[in-house]
Design an enzyme around this catalytic site. Structure first.
Site, PDB file in Angstrom:
ATOM      1  N   SER A  57      -9.786  -0.401   7.195  1.00  0.00           N
ATOM      2  CA  SER A  57      -9.193  -0.209   5.860  1.00  0.00           C
ATOM      3  C   SER A  57      -8.502  -1.431   5.273  1.00  0.00           C
ATOM      4  O   SER A  57      -8.157  -1.421   4.097  1.00  0.00           O
ATOM      5  CB  SER A  57      -8.205   0.960   5.892  1.00  0.00           C
ATOM      6  OG  SER A  57      -8.906   2.177   5.786  1.00  0.00           O
ATOM      7  N   SER A 100      -9.655   1.889   2.874  1.00  0.00           N
ATOM      8  CA  SER A 100      -8.745   2.581   1.984  1.00  0.00           C
ATOM      9  C   SER A 100      -7.718   1.680   1.282  1.00  0.00           C
ATOM     10  O   SER A 100      -7.128   2.105   0.290  1.00  0.00           O
ATOM     11  CB  SER A 100      -7.997   3.650   2.772  1.00  0.00           C
ATOM     12  OG  SER A 100      -7.178   3.059   3.765  1.00  0.00           O
ATOM     13  N   LYS A 109       0.848  -1.197   0.000  1.00  0.00           N
ATOM     14  CA  LYS A 109       0.000   0.000   0.000  1.00  0.00           C
ATOM     15  C   LYS A 109       0.883   1.245   0.000  1.00  0.00           C
ATOM     16  O   LYS A 109       1.901   1.283   0.708  1.00  0.00           O
ATOM     17  CB  LYS A 109      -0.897  -0.025   1.240  1.00  0.00           C
ATOM     18  CG  LYS A 109      -1.984   1.042   1.282  1.00  0.00           C
ATOM     19  CD  LYS A 109      -2.858   0.870   2.541  1.00  0.00           C
ATOM     20  CE  LYS A 109      -3.982   1.881   2.620  1.00  0.00           C
ATOM     21  NZ  LYS A 109      -4.791   1.708   3.865  1.00  0.00           N
TER      22      LYS A 109
END
Lengths: 496, 487
Positions: B178, B154, B79
């Site tokens: 997330s 996210s 990420k």
């Protein structure tokens, strides 16, 4: 001259920031050092780069706790860190990691003394907390307002600081100076900071209020003016005195005192407004989530307390008990290296007062001229003791000893070597001195007459003549005594 | 053999034994990335050269060296709020555009030391603030199961990459769901570890007291293997905990006879899409049929969780985002004075959702509001933690839906922040309580995956993974989107 405010009590509290001398910064492994090239002592953590986390430096914790213990504070077993938030280019994260409602140390006190070593009062210390320093901005140009640009140096960012907050127990600029002096002395015994105001390793903010006589409200309700960044003891005193007068004048004119932050201009000697109440920061403190609460074992705190060196108050009493004048004791007490020197010389010599006298007069003069301290004096304490012993034995006069001390200081010689090399040693043999005295009396009949006629001054001339003939080596006490003896005898007719 | 079919453990074993080269694995995945990216958009940045280089290093290592690498040759997506030295990292924000970190996150160092190959950086909502990855400042990511729908967020890029076969496993971060919510939306396994289980050093902070890094994977086994590498105390993170790391993967198939599964009333019913609820309940029934005990429980402070979370998380975010000031790195807008520099840089650099949260957080911490908002939220947080403590006196794990609904269509909630925030309703509690939680697919409805969440006591990842393995065993998974494409 202390400022006066008729009809008011002057209420002053000080906030003192002291940079701790540690191997590394407070939250990262960067070296903690003054004077390196800009931004050479930085890493992702103290630059506040995205993703980094602080790790608390235990050496800084120990030093802050020792400062608290030396100032009579309670060291909390649990304290915590908080973020103090504001934007400024020297503050990389946009917040300073500090301690807000649970500081490391609380409830201390500090006795303050005037310049002559007389006790004045005991000032309460509210709290001492640990926090990180910000970096520095160097503005290109004369003034900030027309600077062509500003350069950010983050070498200092993250350097450990303690902030020592006093209760508002001080009542004049002079007292504030004494307080700072006492504070600096105590901290200097712990060797935890350079304590150099001119380098910023010790900085002071002063809060000044005037309280009308008979004021019934709380101190917190009085309009308070904070004077920021005072950079010398003298300026602390000047700024406070100016501010007291300024406030008193305004009040006398029926004007109000505004809650504000002011700066001090040391050229004009005046304070000036920097930030009004409306412009005051809301620091939005909240607990630092990246650091768990700081927990200390009671046993650890006790061990730190036990390991403290003898502190100024105790040393002061010791010196006075040894027979030193308060004023002399005070001068020594303020310098831990002087105290260490004194102790060593005293132990080697046996008597305290002569050691102090020689230290504070001749040795101090030599050290000043050479810009050295007692810690690196070229004459070690044992040699000062040896020199004083030679005076006691009558080998040296006081005047000779000064000359020998200078030689020892310049060449780093022992007392014995200097005496031998200079060929100085006192003539105390009475028979030898009597010969010289008689010769002088014979040569200066006129002066002898003057003396006998009651002119005391004439004696000094005769002593001088004897010293000249002995190249200064005659024991002056013996010369004096013999002169008086011989001059009080009736005049013998010459040639008989 | 199609290398994409191998799980992480099997691929690493094959690479260690020299049956497959790391280079072959990397090429297979790069090929899949090229095939899927036009429709998925999981990555912000690919590092093909770096991946090939690391593969060479692995292939050239001696067997002695290679056999110590649990992730030898395993392609990982990271990420883009986790920093890697030398590779641009933006956290999905314009304000960090062009920023190349001079250091690597602890988890990245651990991955590389374990022989993993980092393929690139995945898309996310800006600074991890969002539940759909639509708030990325760069481009949206599309759900591999249905490109008209969001992948969640996210960590939407990481979840989509795993579902699309364009990474074997991935790292995400989880502040309020997330990792788990996109895992549920993309039909993969996502684990948020106990707070302090995995180092946060190098994770671009959103809300420091809630953030945790964790694995996203196709299977529970792969997630377990990845967690073994990630977990453990780190001297650079004072909030990481020195707790032994069990061999999670080895324990996976140890049975949990009579596992007591708490089913909290507050997570079922109102606000939960009936399709989702039915799917989760059916999975629980299958577990019960296998011998697990379903215990009805109550977590009474659950209704306050979203409000609590949306006070604490923005408060911390407003502080953590103060460093993006245009002075030392990232974007700087031209300005004639300092205040203007801050204002124009931050106005141009931050997106709308980030600004919303900075405003909210700044307000919450302001003089006069702190006690009413932040302090009160912290108190409720304690109550939520206590709810779980009381529950774990009677049950081993708590089971809930991971999300209240199925993946939603792109654009359907972007203008309705409150509705968007409710996507986190099932997941924020474990962040507030610091507890580990895993989302595992438990069924498909309307062709879309449904996630079941298991929450356990602190440092019970071992137990959670074994329980999730049981869910996996009773769930029929359709072919992966990338397997369908192939067919």
């Amino acid at each position: 001259m202390a400022a006066k405010a008729v009809g008011y009590d002057v209420i002053i509290g000080l906030e003192v920031h002291v940079e701790l001398k540690t191997r590394t910064k407070l939250f990262c492994g960067c070296e903690n050092r003054f004077g390196a090239p800009p931004n050479s002592l930085t890493c992702p953590v103290c630059l506040g780069l995205p993703g980094v986390l602080p790790v608390l430096n235990q050496e800084a914790v120990a030093k802050a706790a020792r400062a608290g213990l030396a100032l009579g504070c309670t060291v909390r077993e649990i304290s915590k860190f908080d973020r103090k938030q504001y934007f400024y280019p020297d503050l990389p994260k946009g917040y300073q990691i500090s301690q807000y409602d649970q500081p490391l140390c609380e409830h201390g006190q500090l006795a303050i003394y005037d310049g002559r070593g007389n006790y004045v009062k005991t000032v309460r210390i509210r709290r001492i907390h640990l926090e990180e320093d910000a970096g520095k901005l160097n503005h290109l140009g004369q003034r900030l307002s027309d600077a062509a640009g500003s350069l950010v140096d983050l070498n200092r960012a993250g350097v450990p600081l303690i902030e020592i907050v006093s209760e508002p127990d001080l009542s004049s600029g002079e007292e504030a100076r004494w307080y700072l002096n006492a504070l600096r002395t105590v901290l200097s015994y712990l060797d935890i900071s350079d304590l150099r105001m001119e380098e910023g390793s010790m900085r002071c903010d002063a809060n000044v209020s005037l309280r009308p006589h008979g004021w019934a409200g709380s101190l917190g309700d009085l309009p308070r003016v904070e004077i920021k960044n005072l950079n010398s003891l003298r300026n602390v005193e000047r700024a406070i005195d100016y501010e007291v007068e300024r406030q008193a004048t305004r009040l006398a004119q029926g004007l109000k005192i505004e809650l504000e932050t002011r700066g001090f201009d040391d050229v004009s000697g005046r304070t000036y407004s920097q930030r009004s109440k409306e412009e005051a920061h809301d620091y939005r403190y909240f607990p630092e989530p990246d650091l768990p609460p700081l927990r200390l074992e009671a046993a650890q705190i006790a061990a730190w307390a036990k390991a403290l060196p003898p502190l100024p108050d105790r040393v002061r009493e010791e010196l006075k008990a040894a027979g030193l004048e308060a004023k002399d004791a005070e001068i020594l007490v303020q310098d831990p290296s002087a105290v260490a020197y004194f102790r060593a010389a005293w132990e080697a010599y046996g008597k305290a007062v002569p050691v102090a006298n020689w230290m504070l007069s001749d040795l101090a003069r030599l050290l000043n001229a050479a810009k050295r301290g007692y810690g690196d004096a070229p004459v070690p304490p044992a040699e000062l003791a040896a020199l004083l012993t030679q005076i006691d034995r009558g080998v040296l006069s006081g005047r000779m000893a000064k000359e020998v001390l200078e030689a020892m200081f310049e060449r780093g010689e022992s007392a014995e070597a200097a005496i031998r090399r200079l060929g100085v040693s006192q003539i105390s043999d009475e028979g030898r001195i009597r010969q010289e005295v008689e010769a002088v009396i014979g040569e200066h009949a006129k002066v002898v007459e003057d003396f006998r006629a009651g002119k005391e001054k004439a004696l000094a001339f005769l002593v001088g003549q004897v010293m000249k003939r002995t190249r200064g080596q005659a024991n002056p006490e013996v010369v004096n005594r013999l002169l008086r003896e011989l001059l009080s005898e009736p005049v013998r007719p010459s040639g008989s | 053999m199609n290398l994409l079919e191998l799980g992480a453990a099997a691929l690493a074993a094959a690479v260690r034994e020299g049956e497959v080269s790391a280079r072959q694995a990397v090429e297979a995945y790069i090929q899949q990335v090229q095939a899927s990216e036009p429709t998925v958009g999981a990555y912000l940045r690919l590092d093909e050269a770096g991946a090939r280089e690391q593969a060479e290093r692995i292939d050239q290592a001696s067997w002695e060296e290679r056999r110590r690498w649990p992730l030898a040759g395993v392609p990982v997506a990271v990420k883009d709020n986790i920093v890697m030295e030398g590779m641009e990292t933006t956290a999905g924000s314009k304000i960090l555009s062009g920023w190349v970190p001079p250091y690597s996150a602890t988890v990245v160092e651990r991955l590389v030391a374990a022989g993993a190959i980092i393929l690139g950086k995945t898309n996310l909502d800006e600074f991890a603030m969002g539940s759909s990855t639509e708030f990325s400042a760069y481009h949206p990511t599309y759900n591999p199961w249905d490109p008209g729908r969001v992948p969640g967020g996210s960590s939407g890029g990481s979840a989509a990459a795993v579902a699309a076969g364009s990474a074997l496993v991935a790292l995400g971060s989880d502040t309020g769901g997330s990792i788990r919510q996109p895992a549920a939306y993309c039909g993969v396994v996502g684990l948020k570890p106990t707070y302090g289980r995995v180092s946060r050093y190098g994770l671009i902070a959103f809300a420091s007291s809630l953030d945790q890094i964790g694995p996203l994977a196709r299977t529970v086994e792969d997630a377990a293997l990845l967690l073994e590498v990630l977990a453990g105390v780190d001297a650079k993170d004072a909030t990481s905990v020195d707790e032994p790391v069990p061999p999670y993967r080895q324990h996976l198939d140890q049975p949990l006879p009579g596992l007591r599964i708490g089913v909290p009333a507050e997570y079922f019913g109102e606000g939960i899409d009936p399709v989702v609820q039915r799917t989760v309940e059916a999975a629980l029934q299958r577990l019960a049929a296998g011998g697990a005990q379903l215990v009805p429980i109550s977590l009474p402070h659950t209704p306050y969780a979203i409000a609590t979370y949306y006070l604490i998380a923005p408060a911390e975010a407003s502080s953590n985002l103060a460093r993006y000031d245009g002075i030392r790195f990232g974007l700087r807008q031209p300005a004639s004075d300092l205040t203007q520099l801050y204002e124009s840089t931050r106005a141009a650099g931050f997106g709308v959702e980030v600004k919303r949260r900075i405003l909210l957080g700044t307000h919450v911490l302001s003089a006069g509001y702190y006690d009413a908002y932040y302090l009160r939220a912290e108190k409720v947080r304690t109550l939520i933690r206590q709810d779980f403590e009381q529950a774990f006196a009677h049950v081993d794990v708590v089971a809930t839906p991971t999300t209240p609904d199925l993946p939603f269509p792109l654009g359907s909630r972007s203008d309705d922040p409150l509705r968007m925030y409710l996507s986190d309703v099932c997941t924020v509690t474990s962040n507030l309580a610091g507890l580990p939680a895993i989302s595992v697919p438990c069924g498909w409805a309307e062709g879309l995956p449904v996630g079941l969440q298991l929450i356990g006591p602190a440092f019970s990842e071992d137990l959670l993974l074994r329980a999730a393995r049981m869910v996996e065993a009773v769930t029929e998974r359709p072919r992966w989107p990338w397997q369908r494409e192939e067919a």
